[in-house]
Design a protein around this motif. Structure first.
Motif, mmCIF file in Angstrom:
data_model
loop_
_atom_site.group_PDB
_atom_site.id
_atom_site.type_symbol
_atom_site.label_atom_id
_atom_site.label_comp_id
_atom_site.label_asym_id
_atom_site.label_seq_id
_atom_site.Cartn_x
_atom_site.Cartn_y
_atom_site.Cartn_z
ATOM 1 N N PHE A 94 30.159 -0.933 45.521
ATOM 2 C CA PHE A 94 28.947 -0.774 44.713
ATOM 3 C C PHE A 94 27.704 -1.052 45.549
ATOM 4 O O PHE A 94 26.723 -0.324 45.495
ATOM 5 N N SER A 95 27.767 -2.105 46.337
ATOM 6 C CA SER A 95 26.600 -2.524 47.126
ATOM 7 C C SER A 95 26.219 -1.489 48.188
ATOM 8 O O SER A 95 25.065 -1.387 48.578
ATOM 9 N N ARG A 96 27.178 -0.714 48.644
ATOM 10 C CA ARG A 96 26.888 0.280 49.683
ATOM 11 C C ARG A 96 26.580 1.658 49.088
ATOM 12 O O ARG A 96 25.991 2.517 49.731
ATOM 13 N N GLN A 97 27.049 1.867 47.863
ATOM 14 C CA GLN A 97 26.886 3.188 47.255
ATOM 15 C C GLN A 97 25.410 3.598 47.183
ATOM 16 O O GLN A 97 25.045 4.722 47.500
ATOM 17 N N GLU A 98 24.585 2.625 46.757
ATOM 18 C CA GLU A 98 23.167 2.937 46.551
ATOM 19 C C GLU A 98 22.528 3.444 47.853
ATOM 20 O O GLU A 98 21.782 4.417 47.846
ATOM 21 N N GLU A 99 22.861 2.782 48.947
ATOM 22 C CA GLU A 99 22.316 3.162 50.256
ATOM 23 C C GLU A 99 22.791 4.570 50.656
ATOM 24 O O GLU A 99 22.008 5.387 51.128
ATOM 25 N N LEU A 100 24.077 4.811 50.415
ATOM 26 C CA LEU A 100 24.638 6.141 50.718
ATOM 27 C C LEU A 100 23.893 7.236 49.944
ATOM 28 O O LEU A 100 23.516 8.272 50.502
ATOM 29 N N LEU A 101 23.677 6.975 48.643
ATOM 30 C CA LEU A 101 23.066 7.991 47.786
ATOM 31 C C LEU A 101 21.587 8.207 48.141
ATOM 32 O O LEU A 101 21.075 9.326 48.031
ATOM 33 N N GLN A 102 20.947 7.156 48.565
ATOM 34 C CA GLN A 102 19.548 7.284 48.989
ATOM 35 C C GLN A 102 19.461 8.125 50.253
ATOM 36 O O GLN A 102 18.597 8.962 50.408
ATOM 37 N N ARG A 103 20.399 7.848 51.146
ATOM 38 C CA ARG A 103 20.349 8.483 52.462
ATOM 39 C C ARG A 103 20.832 9.933 52.413
ATOM 40 O O ARG A 103 20.332 10.781 53.127
ATOM 41 N N PHE A 104 21.832 10.184 51.583
ATOM 42 C CA PHE A 104 22.406 11.538 51.480
ATOM 43 C C PHE A 104 22.423 11.978 50.016
ATOM 44 O O PHE A 104 23.435 11.813 49.317
ATOM 45 N N PRO A 105 21.303 12.546 49.550
ATOM 46 C CA PRO A 105 21.226 12.932 48.128
ATOM 47 C C PRO A 105 22.297 13.948 47.726
ATOM 48 O O PRO A 105 22.625 14.055 46.531
ATOM 49 N N GLN A 106 22.878 14.658 48.692
ATOM 50 C CA GLN A 106 23.990 15.564 48.336
ATOM 51 C C GLN A 106 25.135 14.784 47.693
ATOM 52 O O GLN A 106 25.928 15.328 46.922
ATOM 53 N N MET A 107 25.246 13.484 48.044
ATOM 54 C CA MET A 107 26.330 12.681 47.481
ATOM 55 C C MET A 107 26.077 12.346 46.003
ATOM 56 O O MET A 107 27.017 12.080 45.252
ATOM 57 N N GLU A 108 24.798 12.374 45.589
ATOM 58 C CA GLU A 108 24.502 12.270 44.146
ATOM 59 C C GLU A 108 25.115 13.480 43.448
ATOM 60 O O GLU A 108 25.715 13.369 42.385
ATOM 61 N N ARG A 109 24.933 14.638 44.070
ATOM 62 C CA ARG A 109 25.479 15.868 43.498
ATOM 63 C C ARG A 109 27.008 15.789 43.429
ATOM 64 O O ARG A 109 27.610 16.133 42.424
ATOM 65 N N TYR A 110 27.602 15.326 44.534
ATOM 66 C CA TYR A 110 29.062 15.189 44.585
ATOM 67 C C TYR A 110 29.554 14.321 43.416
ATOM 68 O O TYR A 110 30.430 14.734 42.646
ATOM 69 N N PHE A 111 28.950 13.146 43.258
ATOM 70 C CA PHE A 111 29.410 12.254 42.191
ATOM 71 C C PHE A 111 29.024 12.780 40.806
ATOM 72 O O PHE A 111 29.731 12.539 39.835
ATOM 73 N N ARG A 112 27.923 13.505 40.710
ATOM 74 C CA ARG A 112 27.574 14.126 39.425
ATOM 75 C C ARG A 112 28.685 15.093 39.024
ATOM 76 O O ARG A 112 29.156 15.094 37.883
ATOM 77 N N LEU A 113 29.144 15.886 39.983
ATOM 78 C CA LEU A 113 30.200 16.858 39.685
ATOM 79 C C LEU A 113 31.535 16.166 39.373
ATOM 80 O O LEU A 113 32.281 16.611 38.498
ATOM 81 N N ILE A 114 31.811 15.073 40.074
ATOM 82 C CA ILE A 114 33.047 14.303 39.817
ATOM 83 C C ILE A 114 33.045 13.744 38.391
ATOM 84 O O ILE A 114 34.025 13.866 37.652
ATOM 85 N N HIS A 115 31.923 13.144 37.996
ATOM 86 C CA HIS A 115 31.847 12.557 36.650
ATOM 87 C C HIS A 115 31.791 13.644 35.579
ATOM 88 O O HIS A 115 32.318 13.461 34.487
ATOM 89 N N GLN A 116 31.158 14.752 35.888
ATOM 90 C CA GLN A 116 31.097 15.861 34.927
ATOM 91 C C GLN A 116 32.508 16.409 34.677
ATOM 92 O O GLN A 116 32.891 16.695 33.544
ATOM 93 N N ARG A 117 33.291 16.500 35.756
ATOM 94 C CA ARG A 117 34.671 16.968 35.639
ATOM 95 C C ARG A 117 35.506 15.975 34.809
ATOM 96 O O ARG A 117 36.323 16.371 33.974
#
Lengths: 191, 191
Positions: free
Chosen positions: B108-131
């Motif tokens: 959890f603590s690292r996720q935020e940094e990853l998502l800030q740095r690579f916004p494509q990963m927001e999309r990835y997780f959006r699609l994962i949760h949508q599925r």
């Protein structure tokens, strides 16, 4: 008109005030009468629906011809058949207004452009779907863990206004039992 | 080692080859023995788990002391208690390895940094949760629509390898019935 949606977005992500006008251009407001269908079985779910005012429900019609409600969406919730929406294939569900509603729609064809242009909206929808994912995990837990009576009591405690607001036969359908069984439980609680 | 995750991300979003090394630094690989717990009731779900090899399940222990499985995750699925994960509050669930597993974790603590740095990963997780959201809508439909026997038959048709692979008492628990009832249905199919 878009205030409810704007406030909701602002709870999850930061969007510059100057960008909001452009973000909101991707959405459309529609007024829906009570019992009007936004989606019917066999049609493609072309939009994602945000409830600005009122209440929607998603249901399917079973072999016996009975409408089985699987999901409600009150103010500030999104609803779509996400299988049909994401694949743009025909749906097996209906989406219907429980009350007169004001609905904000985001069309599938426009969503992609919005997300490309404002990546914060990917984050917004990631958080929306993640929250729905949590809610479903708990819903499955309750469906397995609680007796039908406990399910109703727990639901009434958690969402008292909702229970007052929704027609009882729809609430019974959502909880997986008959309207007769529901009035039995309610009478027991009152007596 | 991260190949499965890399391939999975690439199915949903585009990330430059040169960025992958950096993206993958946010993840950790752990080897988990059969029946080892990654999460126990009362603890905070600190990570989101991607199954690179093996199978995880999420369950709770009911009043009678029985383990009730609510979710499985096979290869290429993510699993967490998303209520506990997103709020960082104690969980009411357990996450356990059904088999010896290779798991890729995102804290959890690292996720935020990853998502800030690579916004494509927001999309990835959006699609994962949508599925996942789609899958839960269908799961609720099936739970309401099908008899327990139909539920098992439908599940066997849709996931034949999974049914072969998972201990029968866990499958029974997931489908919401007793191991005895499951063998009754299976015997009926064979005879």
């Amino acid at each position: 008109m878009f205030q409810k949606l704007k406030d909701h977005i602002a709870r999850f992500v930061e969007i510059d005030e100057k960008d909001y006008a452009e973000v909101l251009e991707y959405f459309t407001i529609i007024n829906v009468s009570k019992k009007q269908n936004l989606l019917t079985e066999g049609k493609i779910c072309k939009s994602n629906y945000f409830v600005s005012k009122g209440c929607l429900r998603m249901f399917f019609i079973n072999d016996k011809g009975i409408e089985q409600t699987i999901q409600f969406a009150l103010e500030n919730w999104w609803l779509a058949d996400y299988t049909s929406f994401s694949s743009q294939q025909p749906s097996g569900f209906y989406i219907q207004a429980v009350e007169k509603c004001e609905i904000i729609t985001l069309d599938f064809s426009r969503q992609e452009e919005l997300l490309q242009r404002f990546p914060q909206m990917e984050r917004y929808f990631r958080l929306i779907h993640q929250r729905a994912h949590s809610a479903f995990q708990f819903r499955i837990k309750f469906l397995y863990d609680l007796s039908r009576e406990e399910l109703y009591n727990d639901f009434s405690r958690s969402f008292p206004e909702f229970v007052q607001r929704i027609p009882q036969y729809l609430l019974a359908s959502y909880l997986g039992f008959t309207p007769e069984y529901l009035s039995e439980i309610r009478n027991k609680r009152i007596s």
